[in-house]
Design a protein around this motif. Structure first.
Motif, PDB file in Angstrom:
ATOM      1  N   ASN A 562      38.721  13.278  18.440  1.00  0.00           N
ATOM      2  CA  ASN A 562      37.934  13.139  17.112  1.00  0.00           C
ATOM      3  C   ASN A 562      36.885  11.672  17.413  1.00  0.00           C
ATOM      4  O   ASN A 562      36.183  12.323  16.619  1.00  0.00           O
ATOM      5  CB  ASN A 562      39.556  11.303  17.201  1.00  0.00           C
ATOM      6  CG  ASN A 562      40.741  12.534  16.363  1.00  0.00           C
ATOM      7  OD1 ASN A 562      40.944  13.621  16.209  1.00  0.00           O
ATOM      8  ND2 ASN A 562      42.042  11.969  16.256  1.00  0.00           N
ATOM      9  N   LEU A 563      36.802  11.317  18.062  1.00  0.00           N
ATOM     10  CA  LEU A 563      35.060  10.859  19.157  1.00  0.00           C
ATOM     11  C   LEU A 563      33.710  11.369  18.476  1.00  0.00           C
ATOM     12  O   LEU A 563      33.262  11.184  17.786  1.00  0.00           O
ATOM     13  CB  LEU A 563      36.053   8.980  19.575  1.00  0.00           C
ATOM     14  CG  LEU A 563      36.335   8.384  19.772  1.00  0.00           C
ATOM     15  CD1 LEU A 563      36.397   7.762  20.015  1.00  0.00           C
ATOM     16  CD2 LEU A 563      36.428   7.376  18.401  1.00  0.00           C
ATOM     17  N   LEU A 564      34.662  12.377  18.911  1.00  0.00           N
ATOM     18  CA  LEU A 564      33.504  13.989  18.870  1.00  0.00           C
ATOM     19  C   LEU A 564      33.314  14.027  17.944  1.00  0.00           C
ATOM     20  O   LEU A 564      31.499  14.328  17.757  1.00  0.00           O
ATOM     21  CB  LEU A 564      33.971  14.630  20.636  1.00  0.00           C
ATOM     22  CG  LEU A 564      33.216  16.038  20.158  1.00  0.00           C
ATOM     23  CD1 LEU A 564      31.958  15.525  20.504  1.00  0.00           C
ATOM     24  CD2 LEU A 564      33.706  16.825  21.315  1.00  0.00           C
ATOM     25  N   ASN A 565      34.316  13.988  16.658  1.00  0.00           N
ATOM     26  CA  ASN A 565      34.299  14.985  15.759  1.00  0.00           C
ATOM     27  C   ASN A 565      33.156  13.993  14.715  1.00  0.00           C
ATOM     28  O   ASN A 565      31.850  14.577  14.106  1.00  0.00           O
ATOM     29  CB  ASN A 565      35.258  15.390  14.818  1.00  0.00           C
ATOM     30  CG  ASN A 565      35.705  16.294  15.504  1.00  0.00           C
ATOM     31  OD1 ASN A 565      35.215  17.369  16.150  1.00  0.00           O
ATOM     32  ND2 ASN A 565      37.489  16.727  15.871  1.00  0.00           N
ATOM     33  N   MET A 566      33.074  13.159  14.989  1.00  0.00           N
ATOM     34  CA  MET A 566      32.931  12.051  13.412  1.00  0.00           C
ATOM     35  C   MET A 566      30.957  11.518  14.726  1.00  0.00           C
ATOM     36  O   MET A 566      30.545  11.812  13.672  1.00  0.00           O
ATOM     37  CB  MET A 566      33.239  10.399  14.298  1.00  0.00           C
ATOM     38  CG  MET A 566      35.013  10.460  13.757  1.00  0.00           C
ATOM     39  SD  MET A 566      35.387   8.849  14.060  1.00  0.00           S
ATOM     40  CE  MET A 566      34.983   7.682  13.729  1.00  0.00           C
ATOM     41  N   PHE A 567      30.766  11.959  16.220  1.00  0.00           N
ATOM     42  CA  PHE A 567      29.540  12.045  16.516  1.00  0.00           C
ATOM     43  C   PHE A 567      28.873  12.989  16.192  1.00  0.00           C
ATOM     44  O   PHE A 567      27.773  12.537  15.500  1.00  0.00           O
ATOM     45  CB  PHE A 567      29.842  11.394  17.973  1.00  0.00           C
ATOM     46  CG  PHE A 567      28.486  11.963  18.829  1.00  0.00           C
ATOM     47  CD1 PHE A 567      27.608  11.172  19.058  1.00  0.00           C
ATOM     48  CD2 PHE A 567      28.398  13.371  19.318  1.00  0.00           C
ATOM     49  CE1 PHE A 567      26.650  10.795  19.352  1.00  0.00           C
ATOM     50  CE2 PHE A 567      27.418  13.464  19.958  1.00  0.00           C
ATOM     51  CZ  PHE A 567      26.137  12.142  20.531  1.00  0.00           C
ATOM     52  N   GLU A 568      29.543  14.010  16.087  1.00  0.00           N
ATOM     53  CA  GLU A 568      28.952  15.125  15.649  1.00  0.00           C
ATOM     54  C   GLU A 568      28.434  15.722  13.520  1.00  0.00           C
ATOM     55  O   GLU A 568      27.516  16.021  13.585  1.00  0.00           O
ATOM     56  CB  GLU A 568      29.850  16.811  15.859  1.00  0.00           C
ATOM     57  CG  GLU A 568      29.728  16.679  18.224  1.00  0.00           C
ATOM     58  CD  GLU A 568      30.482  18.255  18.205  1.00  0.00           C
ATOM     59  OE1 GLU A 568      31.445  18.227  17.196  1.00  0.00           O
ATOM     60  OE2 GLU A 568      30.412  18.088  18.852  1.00  0.00           O
ATOM     61  N   LYS A 569      29.380  14.981  13.491  1.00  0.00           N
ATOM     62  CA  LYS A 569      29.234  14.280  11.406  1.00  0.00           C
ATOM     63  C   LYS A 569      27.662  13.522  11.754  1.00  0.00           C
ATOM     64  O   LYS A 569      27.304  13.763  10.990  1.00  0.00           O
ATOM     65  CB  LYS A 569      30.382  13.611  10.770  1.00  0.00           C
ATOM     66  CG  LYS A 569      31.356  15.353  10.464  1.00  0.00           C
ATOM     67  CD  LYS A 569      32.742  15.000  10.307  1.00  0.00           C
ATOM     68  CE  LYS A 569      34.229  16.151  10.576  1.00  0.00           C
ATOM     69  NZ  LYS A 569      34.892  15.954   9.845  1.00  0.00           N
ATOM     70  N   ASP A 570      27.999  12.355  11.871  1.00  0.00           N
ATOM     71  CA  ASP A 570      27.865  11.119  11.555  1.00  0.00           C
ATOM     72  C   ASP A 570      27.740   9.913  12.856  1.00  0.00           C
ATOM     73  O   ASP A 570      28.169   9.530  13.314  1.00  0.00           O
ATOM     74  CB  ASP A 570      27.874  10.231  10.353  1.00  0.00           C
ATOM     75  CG  ASP A 570      26.649   9.126  10.447  1.00  0.00           C
ATOM     76  OD1 ASP A 570      25.957   8.869  10.563  1.00  0.00           O
ATOM     77  OD2 ASP A 570      27.285   8.413   9.076  1.00  0.00           O
ATOM     78  N   ARG A 571      26.867  10.596  13.936  1.00  0.00           N
ATOM     79  CA  ARG A 571      26.624   8.631  14.883  1.00  0.00           C
ATOM     80  C   ARG A 571      26.096   7.937  14.496  1.00  0.00           C
ATOM     81  O   ARG A 571      26.273   6.950  15.437  1.00  0.00           O
ATOM     82  CB  ARG A 571      25.471  10.112  15.632  1.00  0.00           C
ATOM     83  CG  ARG A 571      23.903   9.618  15.866  1.00  0.00           C
ATOM     84  CD  ARG A 571      23.647  10.646  16.715  1.00  0.00           C
ATOM     85  NE  ARG A 571      23.353  11.602  16.822  1.00  0.00           N
ATOM     86  CZ  ARG A 571      23.024  11.822  18.261  1.00  0.00           C
ATOM     87  NH1 ARG A 571      22.351  11.886  19.055  1.00  0.00           N
ATOM     88  NH2 ARG A 571      23.396  13.835  18.789  1.00  0.00           N
ATOM     89  N   SER A 572      25.404   7.683  13.152  1.00  0.00           N
ATOM     90  CA  SER A 572      25.395   5.984  13.078  1.00  0.00           C
ATOM     91  C   SER A 572      26.269   5.732  12.182  1.00  0.00           C
ATOM     92  O   SER A 572      26.339   4.839  11.724  1.00  0.00           O
ATOM     93  CB  SER A 572      24.055   5.984  12.446  1.00  0.00           C
ATOM     94  OG  SER A 572      24.370   6.756  11.034  1.00  0.00           O
ATOM     95  N   SER A 573      27.589   6.042  12.850  1.00  0.00           N
ATOM     96  CA  SER A 573      28.955   5.694  11.391  1.00  0.00           C
ATOM     97  C   SER A 573      28.945   4.141  12.121  1.00  0.00           C
ATOM     98  O   SER A 573      29.463   3.964  13.074  1.00  0.00           O
ATOM     99  CB  SER A 573      30.281   7.102  11.713  1.00  0.00           C
ATOM    100  OG  SER A 573      31.180   6.501  11.032  1.00  0.00           O
ATOM    101  N   LEU A 574      30.276   3.589  10.919  1.00  0.00           N
ATOM    102  CA  LEU A 574      29.810   2.045  11.144  1.00  0.00           C
ATOM    103  C   LEU A 574      31.459   2.181  12.182  1.00  0.00           C
ATOM    104  O   LEU A 574      32.056   1.638  13.447  1.00  0.00           O
ATOM    105  CB  LEU A 574      30.412   1.514  10.689  1.00  0.00           C
ATOM    106  CG  LEU A 574      30.667   0.165  10.787  1.00  0.00           C
ATOM    107  CD1 LEU A 574      30.317  -0.842  11.484  1.00  0.00           C
ATOM    108  CD2 LEU A 574      30.814  -0.966   9.262  1.00  0.00           C
ATOM    109  N   LYS A 575      32.208   3.120  11.868  1.00  0.00           N
ATOM    110  CA  LYS A 575      33.562   3.310  12.031  1.00  0.00           C
ATOM    111  C   LYS A 575      33.801   4.170  13.697  1.00  0.00           C
ATOM    112  O   LYS A 575      34.674   3.689  14.478  1.00  0.00           O
ATOM    113  CB  LYS A 575      34.628   4.545  11.348  1.00  0.00           C
ATOM    114  CG  LYS A 575      36.079   4.702  11.677  1.00  0.00           C
ATOM    115  CD  LYS A 575      36.286   5.304  10.895  1.00  0.00           C
ATOM    116  CE  LYS A 575      38.129   5.469  10.954  1.00  0.00           C
ATOM    117  NZ  LYS A 575      38.834   5.900  10.570  1.00  0.00           N
TER     118      LYS A 575
END
Length: 610
Positions: A562-575
């Protein structure tokens, strides 16, 4: 007659004795008899090297004289005696630094918790003030021109007086003017009972002088010279207690006679528990060395390796020179042979206890296990035996069960070449550590070691038989091939990003092959200390730099993907940043550490909860 003040630490002790209640006041007689026995021993030892000290037909004796009319109890000996200077040193101060240091930190509130302080602490002469309002001492040294000395104190103003007297006979008399409440100590039956209880094995006759008759009231058995089948367990136990001042029965007794070119008799006691204080100053451990039943060294820790310092007993030899000293112990070949022989016997006895009485051995190991670990580091000649005496919790045992290296290696999987272990602050943390998941799933057993001495042990004894020890919380060579895997290609960018985010806190971020279910864990560089040991060392020396852990992530875990997916979408995401930070702090907590920044950790957690 000159008046002197007791020194500060002695006043403290006397205040405790005089103004406190004790359940074992009767030990005062044991202490005074012990002093008399020591005085005779000193004289006999001196007579070995100096002429005309004692006559060839000298009869040594300790005499106890109750006087009901005067309400006094006298303990008299014909030992070495004391001069005026020796009286000041022996009766005006506390010589033992351990006693002094302990008393400095003792408050009156502690006394409620330590009602038997005097008996267990072994403060000797001063214990007589538990039963006496006033004490007088009459003494004369062994030299013909020594003057008689009189010492007295009623302790009310913490002073004592010293003067010269006419005294023709060598030795010391201690006259106790008993308190009104302590008259039972003048009764013949009570005195006999106490001598039987505490001093039955003193090697000199103890006589009770009732005024009408004199009768010997101790058995005076040299227990170590008797045959084992003639000795009852209670006799061994009583002898041990009289020699060590321990109040508990010993765990085991090693009693044997060595024959051949180096003949000696040994009687050694293995204690069941530590004495009630931190170190062994408070219990008379160590071996007593006798030569033909003449004591030449008392409570010497040099007669056994340091790691067996908890063992006490007797060694009696007929082959050693009578002028042996502590300085000569390391040079005398026969003594070294005795030391090696007795060490092997004691280790063999511990091995038998471990096999036959494991429950008792576990209790013993809780008290003295660290000494055996010290021995495995120091004593290369007995290292394998000492390693086999160590017991551990493991991943295959229940929390209340133990295993050892013999059992571990006999149940190893086929082709297993290493002994796997994990260092953790507690058994509970070890059992829940994620770094063992993959190994446990494959059926490997992991030993759980404690921080500190266990780590030093492994560094100095890196293998048992042909098996090397392997710390499963360290990085290993197979991880260096990770860049050839499909998972590494998929996570390469995420790993580089995580390294940058955690650059102040980690040495590296890697894919893990240790994890099965957990998302992440922390490991260390090969050969490094555990977090807990490193922290302890840094508390001692602030100059030691802090090492950084390796953050290992599980590419099969749902959270990591899930963290990999978040990283690929927006690596600057606060979450995403909060999630990585939380995951790292949780990994620290699983290791037994605190989060890096507790308030920030709490904010991140609350943010997710909301």
């Amino acid at each position: 007659m000159q008046k002197h003040e007791f020194r500060t630490e002695t006043k403290k002790l006397l205040d405790i004795v005089v103004h406190s209640l004790y359940s074992k006041k009767d030990i005062f007689l044991r202490e005074l008899i012990s002093n008399s026995s020591d005085a005779i021993n000193k004289l006999r030892f001196l007579a070995l090297t100096e002429d005309n000290v004692v006559s060839s037909n000298e009869n040594f004796n300790i005499e106890i004289i109750p006087d009901r009319d005067k309400n006094t109890l006298t303990i008299k000996d014909n030992g070495i005696g004391m001069t005026r200077d020796e009286i000041d040193i022996n009766l005006g101060t506390i010589a033992r630094s351990g006693t002094r240091n302990y008393l400095e930190g003792l408050s009156q509130s502690d006394l409620k918790e330590l009602p038997d302080l005097i008996g267990k602490f072994g403060v000797g002469f001063y214990s007589a003030f538990m039963v006496a309002d006033k004490i007088e001492v009459r003494s004369k040294g062994f030299k013909p021109d020594d003057k008689g000395v009189f010492w007295t104190s009623n302790v009310d103003d913490y002073t004592y007086e010293v003067s010269e007297i006419d005294k023709t006979d060598r030795g010391t008399e201690v006259i106790l003017h008993l308190k009104e409440s302590e008259k039972e100590f003048l009764e013949d039956w009570k005195i006999s009972e106490l001598v039987k209880k505490y001093s039955d094995f003193v090697e000199y006759p103890i006589t009770l002088n009732t005024g009408k008759e004199k009768k010997k009231i101790n058995s005076q058995k040299a227990l170590w010279q008797m045959k084992k089948d003639e000795i009852e367990k209670k006799e061994y136990d009583d002898f041990y207690k009289s020699m060590t001042f321990d109040f508990k029965d010993p765990l085991s007794v090693v009693h044997y006679k060595a024959e051949g070119t180096n003949e000696f008799t040994a009687l050694a006691f293995i204690p069941s528990e530590k004495p009630p204080f931190t170190f062994f100053e408070d219990m008379k451990s160590g071996m007593n060395l006798y030569i033909n039943r003449i004591q030449v060294l008392s409570h010497s820790e040099e007669l056994l390796p340091h790691y067996l310092k908890f063992v006490s007993g007797i060694i009696d030899s007929s082959d050693l020179p009578l002028n042996i000293s502590r300085e000569m112990l390391q040079e005398n070949r026969k003594l070294m042979q005795i030391k090696q022989n007795l060490t092997k016997k004691i280790l063999g006895e511990l091995e038998s206890i471990k096999k036959e009485r494991l429950d008792r051995y576990v209790k013993f190991f809780e008290n003295f296990g660290n000494y055996l670990k010290e021995g495995a580091v120091q004593d290369a000649s007995n290292r394998e035996k000492l390693l086999e005496l160590l017991i551990f919790h493991s991943s295959s045992s229940q929390p209340h069960e133990f295993t050892d290296l013999i059992q571990y290696t006999s149940s190893m999987l086929k082709d297993q070449k290493e002994i796997y272990y994990l260092v953790a602050e507690s058994d509970d943390l070890a059992r829940k550590s994620p770094v063992q998941e993959m190994l446990k799933s494959k059926g490997f057993e992991i030993l759980y070691l404690e921080p500190g001495i266990d780590e030093l042990l492994i560094q100095n004894a890196p293998q048992y038989k042909n098996y090397e020890f392997c710390n499963i919380a360290e990085e290993h060579d197979s991880q260096k091939e990770e860049n050839a895997s499909e998972d590494f290609t998929r996570f390469k960018g995420f790993i580089e990003w995580a390294k940058d985010v955690l650059k102040d806190d980690v040495k590296d971020v890697k894919l893990s092959d240790k994890l099965l279910e957990s998302p992440a864990c922390l490991t260390r560089e090969k050969g490094s200390y555990s977090f807990n040991l490193e922290k302890a060392l840094r508390d001692i020396n602030k100059g030691i730099p802090a090492s950084k852990p390796i953050f290992e992530i599980n590419p099969k875990n749902k959270i990591i993907n899930n963290l990999l997916n978040m990283f690929e979408k927006d690596r600057s995401s606060l979450k995403l940043n909060q999630s990585l930070s939380l995951l790292f702090d949780l990994s620290l907590m699983q290791e037994g550490s605190d989060p890096r920044d507790v308030p920030k950790f709490a904010d991140n957690l609350l943010s997710f909860m909301s």
